[in-house]
Design a protein around this motif. Structure first.
Motif, PDB file in Angstrom:
ATOM      1  N   THR A 156      30.520  -4.624 -18.365  1.00 17.37           N
ATOM      2  CA  THR A 156      30.013  -5.461 -17.292  1.00 17.37           C
ATOM      3  C   THR A 156      28.571  -5.858 -17.612  1.00 17.37           C
ATOM      4  O   THR A 156      27.753  -5.003 -17.968  1.00 17.37           O
ATOM      5  CB  THR A 156      30.079  -4.716 -15.951  1.00 17.37           C
ATOM      6  N   SER A 172      29.241 -10.476 -14.390  1.00 17.38           N
ATOM      7  CA  SER A 172      30.645 -10.608 -14.807  1.00 17.38           C
ATOM      8  C   SER A 172      31.122  -9.297 -15.410  1.00 17.38           C
ATOM      9  O   SER A 172      30.371  -8.607 -16.109  1.00 17.38           O
ATOM     10  CB  SER A 172      30.806 -11.728 -15.839  1.00 17.38           C
ATOM     11  N   ILE A 189      26.861  -1.881  -8.077  1.00 16.30           N
ATOM     12  CA  ILE A 189      27.485  -2.148  -9.371  1.00 16.30           C
ATOM     13  C   ILE A 189      26.466  -1.909 -10.480  1.00 16.30           C
ATOM     14  O   ILE A 189      25.354  -2.447 -10.448  1.00 16.30           O
ATOM     15  CB  ILE A 189      27.997  -3.602  -9.456  1.00 16.30           C
ATOM     16  N   VAL A 202      25.754  -5.687  -4.374  1.00 11.21           N
ATOM     17  CA  VAL A 202      26.608  -6.867  -4.354  1.00 11.21           C
ATOM     18  C   VAL A 202      27.369  -6.918  -3.037  1.00 11.21           C
ATOM     19  O   VAL A 202      28.265  -6.085  -2.804  1.00 11.21           O
ATOM     20  CB  VAL A 202      27.608  -6.841  -5.526  1.00 11.21           C
ATOM     21  N   THR A 204      30.289  -7.679  -0.849  1.00 13.94           N
ATOM     22  CA  THR A 204      31.654  -7.829  -1.353  1.00 13.94           C
ATOM     23  C   THR A 204      32.306  -9.148  -0.948  1.00 13.94           C
ATOM     24  O   THR A 204      33.397  -9.463  -1.447  1.00 13.94           O
ATOM     25  CB  THR A 204      32.532  -6.663  -0.874  1.00 13.94           C
ATOM     26  N   SER A 206      30.867 -11.885  -1.730  1.00 17.81           N
ATOM     27  CA  SER A 206      30.284 -12.838  -2.673  1.00 17.81           C
ATOM     28  C   SER A 206      31.389 -13.564  -3.428  1.00 17.81           C
ATOM     29  O   SER A 206      32.369 -12.944  -3.866  1.00 17.81           O
ATOM     30  CB  SER A 206      29.386 -12.115  -3.675  1.00 17.81           C
ATOM     31  N   PHE A 209      33.836 -12.074  -6.475  1.00 19.45           N
ATOM     32  CA  PHE A 209      34.037 -10.619  -6.375  1.00 19.45           C
ATOM     33  C   PHE A 209      35.399 -10.348  -5.756  1.00 19.45           C
ATOM     34  O   PHE A 209      35.693 -10.817  -4.656  1.00 19.45           O
ATOM     35  CB  PHE A 209      32.947  -9.980  -5.520  1.00 19.45           C
ATOM     36  N   THR A 210      36.234  -9.595  -6.457  1.00 15.04           N
ATOM     37  CA  THR A 210      37.578  -9.278  -5.971  1.00 15.04           C
ATOM     38  C   THR A 210      37.838  -7.782  -6.127  1.00 15.04           C
ATOM     39  O   THR A 210      37.635  -7.221  -7.211  1.00 15.04           O
ATOM     40  CB  THR A 210      38.657 -10.048  -6.749  1.00 15.04           C
ATOM     41  N   ILE A 228      38.112  -3.660  -9.552  1.00 13.60           N
ATOM     42  CA  ILE A 228      37.163  -4.709  -9.180  1.00 13.60           C
ATOM     43  C   ILE A 228      37.048  -5.684 -10.339  1.00 13.60           C
ATOM     44  O   ILE A 228      36.926  -5.268 -11.502  1.00 13.60           O
ATOM     45  CB  ILE A 228      35.765  -4.134  -8.862  1.00 13.60           C
ATOM     46  N   MET A 230      34.719  -9.184 -11.387  1.00 12.67           N
ATOM     47  CA  MET A 230      33.554  -9.989 -11.044  1.00 12.67           C
ATOM     48  C   MET A 230      33.503 -11.168 -12.011  1.00 12.67           C
ATOM     49  O   MET A 230      33.329 -10.979 -13.217  1.00 12.67           O
ATOM     50  CB  MET A 230      32.280  -9.154 -11.121  1.00 12.67           C
ATOM     51  N   VAL A 233      29.614 -13.693 -10.550  1.00 11.60           N
ATOM     52  CA  VAL A 233      29.098 -13.437  -9.202  1.00 11.60           C
ATOM     53  C   VAL A 233      27.590 -13.691  -9.214  1.00 11.60           C
ATOM     54  O   VAL A 233      26.849 -13.032  -9.943  1.00 11.60           O
ATOM     55  CB  VAL A 233      29.405 -11.994  -8.761  1.00 11.60           C
TER      56      VAL A 233
END
Length: 399
Positions: A156, A172, A189, A202, A204, A206, A209-210, A228, A230, A233
């Protein structure tokens, strides 16, 4: 007369070494309060929650009202209780279920501790008071699909987009096994940056973001763990936690969680042991109680030996923490020993319950299944063994 499942055990069966005498009045009050909460709000419902793989979101404000969320933190609506009191609370919660204790750990020891320890004053005021009441839930994103025990290899990444100190961050990557992520309002994160690993707050909701709950779990079913993703984001410049750079940031939070674990698992072990004592006194085989046989008594004695030794380890560790003298490698000692022995106690208790022990009417197998997760997260047995090995020899052996 033998005790029914709702009746208390004798003092010797409940607390063989009278370890309660080592606690202060305040510690005993905290323990009694949380135990009563578990008896009222968790025990009657946990078998159903576990079977349905349901986390009761409504329990968060109830725990907040008791001061259980971030209870070891001071200020910003947090209770500011001692390490031993927090440990006792964790033990009582996990006597109900590991998944419910895990919620308190993720919320308080991970997400809230990250903000409290490494966040700006504005970040603390924005998030901590409502997290302490349970109004808002947080999660902590460190582990990745390819980076569990080796978080330094996380992929990440957060890059700056713009010029100067006010440039946005664009985040990301992917995280896995993140507790509470699908119901959280804010995610802490951890990500690589050009300047090292940093923490980000972050929201959630945003874009990009999943959080997707992981299905098909055989453990921790009354809890939520998620994947998760991203996808670019975008975060403002002040989303970063300003107080730390590098893995010492997430590791400081993990040590708080590990400390709670080494207490918590003893609750699962104690509940399983007590279930086995009660059952063996009630269950008749060959015209006498199961408890009257030598093999049964040996198993019960073995269980109480390891349970109370683990409680002594936890209490001493808590006293060191309250004195400001606890070292991370000492937390590894407690996490490794107490989780390993707790699983053995739960499995032995299940064995004494015979075929009935595989049903949700009885707690030991549920506890044992949960502890397989606890044994894995916040450092596996192997990782904590190597932490201890390095402390003993001075030689790292992780690679």
């Amino acid at each position: 007369m033998t005790p029914t499942p709702s009746e208390p055990l004798t003092d010797r069966a409940r607390d063989y070494l009278d370890l309660d005498s080592l606690l202060t009045d305040a510690e005993r009050r905290t323990q009694a309060t949380v135990r009563a909460f578990v008896d009222d709000r968790i025990r009657p419902y946990i078998a159903d929650w576990y079977e349905r793989a349901h986390f009761p979101r409504e329990i968060a404000p109830q725990m907040g009202a008791l001061g259980l969320l971030g209870m070891h933190l001071t200020g910003y609506g947090c209770a500011g209780r001692s390490a031993v009191e927090y440990g006792l609370a964790a033990m009582e919660l996990e006597a109900g279920d590991s998944g419910l204790r895990t919620f308190v750990s993720v919320q308080g020891s991970l997400a809230m501790t990250a903000i409290h320890r490494h966040g700006s004053e504005e970040q603390k005021r924005q998030w901590l008071p409502r997290m302490a009441t349970g109004e808002l839930i947080g999660c902590f994103g460190l582990t990745e699909p390819t980076a569990g025990s080796d978080p330094a290899s996380m992929r990440t990444f957060a890059r700056r987009d713009g010029a100067g100190d006010g440039a946005d961050w664009v985040l990301s990557g992917a995280k896995r096994w993140i507790g509470l992520a699908s119901i959280a309002a804010v995610a802490v994160i951890w990500a690589q940056t050009d300047d090292g690993i940093r923490g980000f707050l972050v929201p959630t909701d945003s874009p990009g973001f999943t959080a997707t709950p992981i299905a098909g779990k055989l453990s921790m079913r009354a809890s939520i763990q998620c994947d998760i993703t991203m996808d670019d984001v975008r975060l403002p410049a002040d989303a970063v936690l300003p107080g730390v750079v590098g893995l010492k940031g997430p590791f400081s939070c993990l040590n708080e969680a590990r400390y709670g674990i080494l207490w918590g698992v003893l609750g699962a072990a104690r509940d399983s042991y007590e279930a086995a004592v009660r059952y063996s006194l009630q269950r008749t085989q060959f015209d006498r109680p199961l408890a009257g046989y030598q093999l049964t008594q040996r198993k019960l004695a073995d269980m109480v030996l390891e349970l109370q030794k683990g409680q002594l380890v936890a209490l001493h560790t808590g006293r060191l923490k309250d004195a400001g003298r606890l070292q991370p490698q000492q937390i590894s000692f407690g996490k490794l020993n107490n989780v390993r022995e707790a699983i053995a106690i739960c499995r032995q208790a299940r064995e004494l319950l015979g075929g009935n022990g595989i049903t949700l009417e009885h707690s030991p197998l549920r506890h044992a299944d949960n502890l397989e997760s606890v044994r894995t997260y916040e450092g596996t047995d192997d990782v904590h063994t190597l932490v201890m090995g390095q402390a003993i020899t001075g030689l790292p052996a992780f690679r």
